[in-house]
Scaffold this motif. Structure first.
Motif, PDB file in Angstrom:
ATOM      1  N   ILE A  89       0.782  -1.165   0.070  1.00 16.01           N
ATOM      2  CA  ILE A  89       0.097  -0.129  -0.154  1.00 16.01           C
ATOM      3  C   ILE A  89       1.021   1.286  -0.110  1.00 16.01           C
ATOM      4  O   ILE A  89       1.719   1.436   0.866  1.00 16.01           O
ATOM      5  N   GLN A  90       0.525   2.083  -1.048  1.00 23.63           N
ATOM      6  CA  GLN A  90       1.275   3.396  -1.157  1.00 23.63           C
ATOM      7  C   GLN A  90       0.483   4.368  -0.691  1.00 23.63           C
ATOM      8  O   GLN A  90      -0.535   4.699  -1.330  1.00 23.63           O
ATOM      9  N   ILE A  91       0.817   4.994   0.696  1.00 23.08           N
ATOM     10  CA  ILE A  91       0.219   6.138   0.909  1.00 23.08           C
ATOM     11  C   ILE A  91       0.877   7.343   0.609  1.00 23.08           C
ATOM     12  O   ILE A  91       1.900   7.645   1.070  1.00 23.08           O
ATOM     13  N   GLU A  92       0.174   8.207   0.018  1.00 20.53           N
ATOM     14  CA  GLU A  92       0.725   9.555  -0.555  1.00 20.53           C
ATOM     15  C   GLU A  92       0.591  10.537   0.764  1.00 20.53           C
ATOM     16  O   GLU A  92      -0.162  10.322   1.618  1.00 20.53           O
ATOM     17  N   LEU A 103      -6.391  -0.272   8.779  1.00 15.09           N
ATOM     18  CA  LEU A 103      -5.056  -1.112   8.155  1.00 15.09           C
ATOM     19  C   LEU A 103      -5.002  -2.407   8.806  1.00 15.09           C
ATOM     20  O   LEU A 103      -4.596  -3.385   8.538  1.00 15.09           O
ATOM     21  N   PHE A 104      -5.537  -2.502  10.125  1.00 13.43           N
ATOM     22  CA  PHE A 104      -5.204  -3.734  10.891  1.00 13.43           C
ATOM     23  C   PHE A 104      -6.316  -4.654  11.413  1.00 13.43           C
ATOM     24  O   PHE A 104      -6.214  -5.714  11.589  1.00 13.43           O
ATOM     25  N   SER A 105      -7.581  -3.972  11.294  1.00 12.01           N
ATOM     26  CA  SER A 105      -8.705  -4.854  11.805  1.00 12.01           C
ATOM     27  C   SER A 105      -8.878  -6.002  11.138  1.00 12.01           C
ATOM     28  O   SER A 105      -9.334  -6.948  11.723  1.00 12.01           O
ATOM     29  N   LYS A 204       4.689  -4.212   7.540  1.00 12.96           N
ATOM     30  CA  LYS A 204       5.814  -3.661   7.852  1.00 12.96           C
ATOM     31  C   LYS A 204       5.443  -1.953   7.260  1.00 12.96           C
ATOM     32  O   LYS A 204       4.887  -2.027   6.142  1.00 12.96           O
ATOM     33  N   ILE A 205       5.637  -1.087   8.105  1.00 16.50           N
ATOM     34  CA  ILE A 205       5.491   0.291   7.670  1.00 16.50           C
ATOM     35  C   ILE A 205       6.445   1.161   7.902  1.00 16.50           C
ATOM     36  O   ILE A 205       7.322   1.176   8.861  1.00 16.50           O
ATOM     37  N   GLY A 206       6.755   1.710   6.807  1.00 13.98           N
ATOM     38  CA  GLY A 206       7.970   2.617   6.599  1.00 13.98           C
ATOM     39  C   GLY A 206       8.055   3.756   7.859  1.00 13.98           C
ATOM     40  O   GLY A 206       9.237   3.754   8.495  1.00 13.98           O
ATOM     41  N   ARG A 207       7.159   4.244   8.229  1.00 11.95           N
ATOM     42  CA  ARG A 207       6.984   5.191   9.365  1.00 11.95           C
ATOM     43  C   ARG A 207       6.445   4.622  10.628  1.00 11.95           C
ATOM     44  O   ARG A 207       6.452   5.219  11.635  1.00 11.95           O
ATOM     45  N   THR A 234       4.093   7.242   3.007  1.00 12.29           N
ATOM     46  CA  THR A 234       4.860   5.963   3.370  1.00 12.29           C
ATOM     47  C   THR A 234       4.437   4.912   2.693  1.00 12.29           C
ATOM     48  O   THR A 234       3.447   4.766   2.064  1.00 12.29           O
ATOM     49  N   THR A 235       5.305   3.629   2.916  1.00  7.86           N
ATOM     50  CA  THR A 235       4.992   2.451   2.339  1.00  7.86           C
ATOM     51  C   THR A 235       4.735   1.494   3.302  1.00  7.86           C
ATOM     52  O   THR A 235       5.300   1.288   4.219  1.00  7.86           O
ATOM     53  N   ILE A 236       3.453   0.627   2.919  1.00  8.93           N
ATOM     54  CA  ILE A 236       2.937  -0.426   4.006  1.00  8.93           C
ATOM     55  C   ILE A 236       3.158  -1.758   3.142  1.00  8.93           C
ATOM     56  O   ILE A 236       2.685  -1.919   1.721  1.00  8.93           O
ATOM     57  N   ASP A 237       3.945  -2.871   3.664  1.00  8.40           N
ATOM     58  CA  ASP A 237       3.928  -3.963   2.735  1.00  8.40           C
ATOM     59  C   ASP A 237       3.406  -5.033   3.831  1.00  8.40           C
ATOM     60  O   ASP A 237       3.434  -5.369   4.994  1.00  8.40           O
ATOM     61  N   ILE A 238       2.606  -5.756   3.100  1.00  9.62           N
ATOM     62  CA  ILE A 238       1.648  -6.833   4.041  1.00  9.62           C
ATOM     63  C   ILE A 238       2.035  -8.116   3.460  1.00  9.62           C
ATOM     64  O   ILE A 238       1.893  -8.374   2.279  1.00  9.62           O
TER      65      ILE A 238
END
Length: 255
Positions: A89-92, A103-105, A204-207, A234-238
């Motif tokens: 997931i790319q969050i602008e 994100l987590f539920s 994994k969240i960049g921030r 930030t970028t989120i890898d799942i």
């Protein structure tokens, strides 16, 4: 005939007991196999029982075990399908709609019992509040979480360090009231930011948890509701480390 039936019943009880043990140990594939074998034997026993009350007792037990076996089969199948995919997931910058619940539920299900949070920056006031909000989501979800393990950095300023430890200690006491143990460890060399669920999922969240920009004021939209709060880029890898490993092993075997 009675001795044979008794022997089958004993075997069924033994196998179903093993199924429950495997279930508790999160070895779900093996648990399903044992549930199925035990149910087959229990069905044979039920066919040979003439006592109505005893037959009804067996029937109720079978329904209970069958429901659990089907539940596990669906969970394993769905997790394998989803877990073999690496989602990103790319969050602008200034994007909204990314609350912790959003994100987590999906990871806070009935099979989850432990969560590990690695984030070197659960130090300042707002960062600890972020972690508190994450913990509140866990409590609200009703997932049977027994322990949250936090690995973070310790503030270099002695006064701020004392405040950090005190605030996290208060959170630990609060979580205890919800039957969740918070284990806190500190590391001066920690760099990675990721959240690991004992179902195998890794986020994994960049921030780390600190993905939100400061609100314009305490009375601006987005101050309370993180879905409305603008984010940092930030970028989120799942991914699921369990099933991703299986995919890699299978690919290596075919080479």
């Amino acid at each position: 005939m009675a001795d044979k039936l008794q022997g089958v019943e004993s075997s069924a009880i033994s196998i179903l007991k093993r199924a429950v043990e495997l279930d508790s140990s999160k070895r779900y594939d093996e648990a399903v196999t044992c549930y199925q074998e035990g149910l087959q034997l229990l069905l044979e026993v039920m066919k040979g029982v003439s006592d109505g009350a005893k037959k009804e007792k067996f029937r109720q037990k079978m329904l209970e075990y069958m429901a659990r076996a089907e539940e596990l089969k669906k969970f394993v199948r769905d997790e394998k399908t989803a877990g073999k995919q690496h989602e990103q997931i790319q969050i602008e910058s200034n994007a909204t709609g990314y609350s912790y619940e959003t994100l987590f539920s999906r990871f806070l299900n009935q099979f989850l019992t432990e969560i590990e949070v690695e984030d070197p920056y659960i130090r300042s006031h707002h960062q600890i509040y972020n972690f508190l909000r994450f913990c509140e989501l866990v409590v609200k979800s009703k997932a049977p979480v027994k322990e949250i393990r936090l690995l973070t950095g310790s503030d270099e300023n002695p006064e701020l360090q004392s405040q950090q430890h005190d605030k996290l200690g208060q959170l630990s006491e609060s979580l205890q009231k919800h039957n969740i143990k918070l284990t806190i460890k500190y590391s001066d060399t920690l760099h990675d930011r990721e959240i690991r669920f004992d179902t195998g999922w890794v986020v994994k969240i960049g921030r780390g948890l600190d993905i939100y920009k400061a609100a314009e004021s305490k009375f601006s939209i987005g101050f309370c509701d993180f879905d409305l709060r603008p984010c940092h880029q930030t970028t989120i890898d799942i991914f699921n480390r369990k099933y991703m490993k299986e995919s890699v092993d299978t690919a290596e075997d075919t080479v």
